[in-house]
Design an enzyme around this catalytic site. Sequence first.
Site, short mmCIF file in Angstrom:
data_model
loop_
_atom_site.label_atom_id
_atom_site.label_comp_id
_atom_site.label_asym_id
_atom_site.label_seq_id
_atom_site.Cartn_x
_atom_site.Cartn_y
_atom_site.Cartn_z
N ARG A 32 52.40 43.19 30.55
CA ARG A 32 52.92 42.27 29.54
C ARG A 32 54.41 42.49 29.32
O ARG A 32 55.01 41.82 28.49
CB ARG A 32 52.17 42.46 28.22
CG ARG A 32 50.75 41.96 28.31
CD ARG A 32 50.20 41.63 26.96
NE ARG A 32 48.90 41.02 27.10
CZ ARG A 32 47.86 41.29 26.32
NH1 ARG A 32 47.99 42.18 25.35
NH2 ARG A 32 46.72 40.69 26.49
N GLU A 44 46.50 40.49 37.39
CA GLU A 44 45.37 39.58 37.22
C GLU A 44 44.29 39.85 38.27
O GLU A 44 43.10 39.79 37.97
CB GLU A 44 45.84 38.12 37.30
CG GLU A 44 46.69 37.69 36.12
CD GLU A 44 45.98 37.83 34.78
OE1 GLU A 44 44.73 37.84 34.74
OE2 GLU A 44 46.67 37.94 33.75
N THR A 50 37.17 44.28 36.04
CA THR A 50 37.50 45.70 35.81
C THR A 50 38.11 45.85 34.42
O THR A 50 38.87 45.00 33.98
CB THR A 50 38.51 46.19 36.88
OG1 THR A 50 38.00 45.83 38.17
CG2 THR A 50 38.69 47.69 36.82
N LEU A 87 38.98 50.88 42.21
CA LEU A 87 38.88 49.64 41.42
C LEU A 87 37.64 48.83 41.79
O LEU A 87 37.23 47.93 41.05
CB LEU A 87 40.12 48.76 41.63
CG LEU A 87 41.38 49.21 40.91
CD1 LEU A 87 42.59 48.46 41.44
CD2 LEU A 87 41.25 49.00 39.41
N TYR A 89 35.09 46.29 44.18
CA TYR A 89 35.22 44.89 44.64
C TYR A 89 36.39 44.76 45.62
O TYR A 89 37.38 44.08 45.36
CB TYR A 89 35.41 43.94 43.44
CG TYR A 89 34.26 43.95 42.48
CD1 TYR A 89 33.12 43.20 42.74
CD2 TYR A 89 34.31 44.72 41.33
CE1 TYR A 89 32.04 43.21 41.86
CE2 TYR A 89 33.23 44.74 40.44
CZ TYR A 89 32.11 43.98 40.72
OH TYR A 89 31.05 44.00 39.86
N TYR A 127 41.56 30.51 38.06
CA TYR A 127 41.94 31.41 36.97
C TYR A 127 43.29 32.08 37.28
O TYR A 127 44.23 32.05 36.46
CB TYR A 127 40.86 32.49 36.73
CG TYR A 127 41.40 33.60 35.89
CD1 TYR A 127 41.49 33.45 34.50
CD2 TYR A 127 41.94 34.75 36.46
CE1 TYR A 127 42.08 34.43 33.72
CE2 TYR A 127 42.52 35.73 35.69
CZ TYR A 127 42.58 35.57 34.32
OH TYR A 127 43.17 36.53 33.56
N ASP A 145 38.58 32.52 31.78
CA ASP A 145 37.83 33.66 32.29
C ASP A 145 36.63 33.87 31.35
O ASP A 145 36.37 33.03 30.49
CB ASP A 145 38.72 34.92 32.40
CG ASP A 145 39.11 35.47 31.02
OD1 ASP A 145 38.87 34.76 30.01
OD2 ASP A 145 39.62 36.59 30.95
N CYS A 199 36.49 38.67 19.37
CA CYS A 199 35.33 37.82 19.66
C CYS A 199 34.57 38.43 20.84
O CYS A 199 34.44 37.83 21.90
CB CYS A 199 35.80 36.40 19.97
SG CYS A 199 34.47 35.21 19.89
#
Length: 354
Positions: A32, A44, A50, A87, A89, A127, A145, A199
């Site tokens: 960020r 991303e 993950t 990580l 995948y 995404y 997502d 949320c």
Amino acid sequence: MLPTTPSNTSRSEWHALLLPWFRVARRDLPWRRTRDPYRVWISEAMLQQTRVEAVVGHYERFLVRFPTVEALAAAPVEAVLEAWSGLGYYRRARALHETARELVARHGGVFPRTAAELEALRGIGPYTAGAVASIAHGSADALVDGNVERVLARWMDWPLARGSAELKRRSWATARALAPSDDAGEWNQALMELGALVCTPRLPKCSACPVRSACQAHAQGRAAALPLAKPKPATIEVELSLHLVEDSGRVLLRRRASSGRMASLYEFPTTEERPGGVLWPARPELALAEDEELACFGHAITIHRIRARVVRARLVGQLGTTGDDGAWSWVARADAGRLALTGMARKVVARCLR
Ligand code: SF4
């Protein structure tokens, strides 16, 4: 009929409720602090499936090793898989590498500015395209997502199942209607942050939520029930023996074929206990005699619940050659942990080679 998109009034109300909260509550995460599209893209790709905490260290190490898209494109895929190790995948790492090569070959290493152009690249889905375009370039693109789907399903009170095509369709339509023309990146991150921090899937913190006054599921008292649970596929039990074969300080590993499940990753010689197993078929080129059981652990791959035992074993006779579906190699014991390993192989290294 379910409401699909918010009215202009509720759109402005949602912006007014969520954005000020995000400016104060946002976590200070390494990705960020940049608008460099390469860095946003790497973060991303890593964040898909993950946890944020697991990504932070990997992200910084990966960027030290591959600081630019050109450096990533020029690296051999093995080096990329190694840097990705931990990580999971690995398909994502391979896709990342291929996309980097395409970006350099077709765009001179310059990232396109809109989601539509980014999506035209192999390996970049809607995404990631929305995230890179809106966060790095400030374009008015939306993204969806799991967090965004959940937040929108609750705000709009859609009684739809998680993962359903209808929830996806409505979420994209609503996210597009909500994305502001100026700095959609901030808005998109605010939606995801609300899903990650407030949320949350099981116990949404509605009493501390900045948008509760506009939330329809909260008003109906069914926030935690949405999105609806999807029917679970039946699990399949699998029993495996993973063989630790050592010779002169080296261990025997098999590099899996370059396509298909867990492509190009290293694993220990593996036997499926059930005859005719389809996940790890019998390997006629390898004859082993088992000595002692060293460890036992559980592992899950999609719907397969695996019970794995690690067994010290010896080669009986010569090691035959494999066909196109992988290759055997003897690797120094101390180096095994540095290779791009399958998840189970990493567990064997941690339990039996340290
Ligand atoms: S009020 Fe509750 S359900 Fe609605 S968005 Fe906030 S946390 Fe989610």
